[in-house]
Design a protein around this motif. Structure first.
Motif, PDB file in Angstrom:
ATOM      1  N   ASN A   1      51.425  33.995 -14.399  1.00  0.00           N
ATOM      2  CA  ASN A   1      50.588  32.945 -14.998  1.00  0.00           C
ATOM      3  C   ASN A   1      50.723  32.844 -16.514  1.00  0.00           C
ATOM      4  O   ASN A   1      50.352  31.830 -17.111  1.00  0.00           O
ATOM      5  CB  ASN A   1      49.121  33.159 -14.626  1.00  0.00           C
ATOM      6  CG  ASN A   1      48.568  34.478 -15.150  1.00  0.00           C
ATOM      7  OD1 ASN A   1      49.204  35.524 -15.018  1.00  0.00           O
ATOM      8  ND2 ASN A   1      47.380  34.437 -15.728  1.00  0.00           N
ATOM      9  N   ILE A   2      51.258  33.893 -17.166  1.00  0.00           N
ATOM     10  CA  ILE A   2      51.443  33.829 -18.619  1.00  0.00           C
ATOM     11  C   ILE A   2      52.879  34.177 -19.021  1.00  0.00           C
ATOM     12  O   ILE A   2      53.136  34.449 -20.193  1.00  0.00           O
ATOM     13  CB  ILE A   2      50.460  34.761 -19.370  1.00  0.00           C
ATOM     14  CG1 ILE A   2      50.602  36.214 -18.891  1.00  0.00           C
ATOM     15  CG2 ILE A   2      49.026  34.259 -19.225  1.00  0.00           C
ATOM     16  CD1 ILE A   2      49.809  37.204 -19.735  1.00  0.00           C
TER      17      ILE A   2
ATOM     18  N   LYS B   1      57.073  26.669 -13.740  1.00  0.00           N
ATOM     19  CA  LYS B   1      55.822  27.239 -14.245  1.00  0.00           C
ATOM     20  C   LYS B   1      54.962  27.764 -13.094  1.00  0.00           C
ATOM     21  O   LYS B   1      54.967  27.228 -11.982  1.00  0.00           O
ATOM     22  CB  LYS B   1      55.044  26.193 -15.041  1.00  0.00           C
ATOM     23  CG  LYS B   1      54.404  25.093 -14.207  1.00  0.00           C
ATOM     24  CD  LYS B   1      53.438  24.264 -15.035  1.00  0.00           C
ATOM     25  CE  LYS B   1      52.770  23.194 -14.161  1.00  0.00           C
ATOM     26  NZ  LYS B   1      51.713  22.466 -14.873  1.00  0.00           N
ATOM     27  N   GLY B   2      54.230  28.860 -13.369  1.00  0.00           N
ATOM     28  CA  GLY B   2      53.262  29.395 -12.423  1.00  0.00           C
ATOM     29  C   GLY B   2      53.823  30.101 -11.213  1.00  0.00           C
ATOM     30  O   GLY B   2      53.072  30.470 -10.306  1.00  0.00           O
ATOM     31  N   GLN B   3      55.140  30.307 -11.145  1.00  0.00           N
ATOM     32  CA  GLN B   3      55.757  30.959 -10.000  1.00  0.00           C
ATOM     33  C   GLN B   3      56.250  32.349 -10.390  1.00  0.00           C
ATOM     34  O   GLN B   3      56.705  32.561 -11.510  1.00  0.00           O
ATOM     35  CB  GLN B   3      56.938  30.128  -9.494  1.00  0.00           C
ATOM     36  CG  GLN B   3      56.589  28.696  -9.146  1.00  0.00           C
ATOM     37  CD  GLN B   3      57.838  27.851  -8.907  1.00  0.00           C
ATOM     38  OE1 GLN B   3      58.669  28.179  -8.077  1.00  0.00           O
ATOM     39  NE2 GLN B   3      57.968  26.766  -9.655  1.00  0.00           N
ATOM     40  N   SER B   4      56.175  33.298  -9.456  1.00  0.00           N
ATOM     41  CA  SER B   4      56.738  34.621  -9.719  1.00  0.00           C
ATOM     42  C   SER B   4      58.264  34.511  -9.758  1.00  0.00           C
ATOM     43  O   SER B   4      58.852  33.544  -9.257  1.00  0.00           O
ATOM     44  CB  SER B   4      56.316  35.617  -8.640  1.00  0.00           C
ATOM     45  OG  SER B   4      57.002  35.348  -7.422  1.00  0.00           O
TER      46      SER B   4
ATOM     47  N   ASP C   1      52.932  27.067 -20.212  1.00  0.00           N
ATOM     48  CA  ASP C   1      52.372  27.412 -18.906  1.00  0.00           C
ATOM     49  C   ASP C   1      51.317  26.414 -18.452  1.00  0.00           C
ATOM     50  O   ASP C   1      50.764  26.545 -17.365  1.00  0.00           O
ATOM     51  CB  ASP C   1      51.769  28.820 -18.946  1.00  0.00           C
ATOM     52  CG  ASP C   1      52.831  29.904 -19.012  1.00  0.00           C
ATOM     53  OD1 ASP C   1      53.822  29.794 -18.271  1.00  0.00           O
ATOM     54  OD2 ASP C   1      52.684  30.849 -19.810  1.00  0.00           O
ATOM     55  N   ARG C   2      51.048  25.398 -19.288  1.00  0.00           N
ATOM     56  CA  ARG C   2      50.082  24.365 -18.915  1.00  0.00           C
ATOM     57  C   ARG C   2      50.776  23.099 -18.419  1.00  0.00           C
ATOM     58  O   ARG C   2      50.485  22.617 -17.328  1.00  0.00           O
ATOM     59  CB  ARG C   2      49.178  24.039 -20.111  1.00  0.00           C
ATOM     60  CG  ARG C   2      48.178  25.154 -20.442  1.00  0.00           C
ATOM     61  CD  ARG C   2      47.377  24.818 -21.698  1.00  0.00           C
ATOM     62  NE  ARG C   2      46.260  25.738 -21.909  1.00  0.00           N
ATOM     63  CZ  ARG C   2      46.373  26.938 -22.463  1.00  0.00           C
ATOM     64  NH1 ARG C   2      47.560  27.369 -22.867  1.00  0.00           N
ATOM     65  NH2 ARG C   2      45.313  27.718 -22.609  1.00  0.00           N
TER      66      ARG C   2
END
Length: 445
Positions: free
Chosen positions: A129-130, A433-436, A309-310
């Motif tokens: 997430n970051i 974004k937002g993915q492992s 990340d937004r």
């Protein structure tokens, strides 16, 4: 201390490599006029003095993938810090021109290794997430390094007259890099190794211990299992990156690297004072403008850090490439009138670096540190970054000649590159974004 704060601390230590990257890249801009006078250089030879470090970068990148995949991300960063230290001392006290070139090459190797090891390390320790924000901290560090170099150059240049600068001042500019280099070597001792590298090299117990330090307790087991699952499914050979669907991602990363290099940023980084001097702006103002450029880059890199990340990677890249192209056109139109209106030339230059810092500067490193498989991430990223430094070399080598022959029209050439870059990103670059890292790998490969 919370685990998130701990991750921020070790990220900040790793990002000192970015400070050295930026410092080594920018410090040469303050020395070009003095070096040309001291060594009696023509434009072609000056271009080689500036760009030879980029040959070192290519060599560093070529070996960095093997180094960080074999010995670890942490040892790769330590090696780069050692090279920065040796280079700074060598550039400050060269016994002849060849010695200076060799020292610049060594520094370039350090930049090449750092440009690989640092973003990969940060990407592999960061929570999904970051992760974009944390990898972007490295770009913030690069800009901080540039500002430090510009500031040191400006401070040194006002200490004496032109004769002093041509004989001694430029040596101090190079020598100041030893301070952050030594600090980096000391602090690296205190950071952990990447858990994904540890798992890849069958140090499974250590990998789990590191995950317990950097990952929320409820996510340790699932993260550990995902890492092991992906390692088993990967072939671990670089050749897999050129097969079927994988080939498309590899080519995308290569072309994106070229655009990061040939859309004009190194014109500003290496030759900003020379551009302003050529346009008729006084020496003190020319070097002062470089500091302003550095601070504006820092501000918009921080903006990018909070947006990545937004709103995602793709939108920032698209906004950046479009804005860079428009700014370069305006810069070219203003260049012939800079002596009467230097503020306008500075404004359009700041506009260009603002858009670059918002997108192309840091987001490229985020994307290429995310999209390759874990087992070959270091060597795979090598392919892309070699093309980046190759493009940087061509720009740095030929820009003095291009500026003297084409004058303001040179900026229109780079503007066209920005337009093509916009179209390329729109049609080919995926969002992550937002993915492992494991989720991104399963999606792309």
């Amino acid at each position: 201390m919370s685990k998130t704060n701990y991750v921020y601390i070790i990220t900040s230590i790793a990002a000192i490599g970015g400070i050295l990257f930026g410092y080594d890249t920018a410090v040469i801009s303050g020395t070009t006029e003095a070096l040309q006078s001291h060594f009696k250089l023509d434009d072609k030879t000056l271009g080689w003095i500036v760009s030879c470090a980029l040959i070192g970068c290519i060599l560093g990148v070529a070996g960095a993938g093997w180094i960080i995949d074999t010995f670890g991300r942490k040892k790769g960063m330590f090696f780069s810090g050692f090279l920065f230290t040796i280079s700074a001392i060598g550039c400050a006290f060269p016994i002849n021109l060849e010695f200076l070139i060799t020292a610049r090459l060594i520094g370039g190797i350090g930049v090449g290794v750092a440009s690989m090891a640092t973003p990969i390390y940060i990407a592999e320790i960061a929570p999904p997430n970051i992760r974009g924000k944390l990898v972007s901290i490295n770009q913030v560090a690069i800009i901080v390094g540039m500002i430090l170099a510009y500031s040191a150059n400006h401070y040194i240049i006002v200490l004496g007259d032109e004769v002093w600068m041509n004989n001694l001042g430029w040596r101090w500019m190079f020598a100041t890099e030893t301070v952050p280099a030594v600090l980096y070597l000391v602090l690296l001792y205190f950071i952990v190794e990447s858990p994904r590298w540890l798992a890849k090299n069958q140090k499974l117990e250590n990998a789990k211990l590191v995950l317990q330090k950097i990952t929320d307790s409820e996510l340790v087991e699932s993260t550990y299992s995902a890492i092991l699952k992906n390692l088993k499914e990967e072939e671990g050979k670089i050749g897999e990156l050129f097969r079927s669907k994988k080939r498309r991602i590899t080519i995308m990363a290569i072309i994106l690297a070229l655009f990061q290099a040939i859309t004009g940023i190194n014109v500003i980084m290496y030759y900003a004072p020379r551009i302003f001097l050529t346009a008729g702006i006084e020496v003190g103002d020319a070097y002062g403008h470089s500091i302003v450029i550095g601070f504006v880059m820092l501000v918009f890199t921080l903006v990018s850090l909070f947006l990545v990340d937004r709103i995602g990677r793709r939108p920032l890249l698209l906004i950046a490439s479009f804005g860079m192209g428009i700014s370069l056109v305006l810069l070219g139109l203003a260049f012939p009138y800079a002596e009467e209106g230097g503020a306008l030339l500075l404004f359009y230059t700041l506009s260009y670096v603002s858009f670059f810092s918002l997108g192309m500067g840091g987001i490229y490193w985020v994307v290429v540190s995310e999209i390759f498989p874990n087992r070959v991430r270091g060597r795979a990223m090598t392919i892309s970054v070699i093309f980046l430094w190759g493009g940087n070399f061509l720009v740095a080598q030929f820009f003095p000649l291009m500026l003297s022959v084409l004058m303001e029209q040179v900026f229109f050439v780079f503007a066209v590159s920005c337009i093509i870059c916009f179209l390329f990103i729109y049609f080919t670059v995926p969002e992550s974004k937002g993915q492992s890292l494991e989720e991104i790998e399963n999606k792309l490969f």
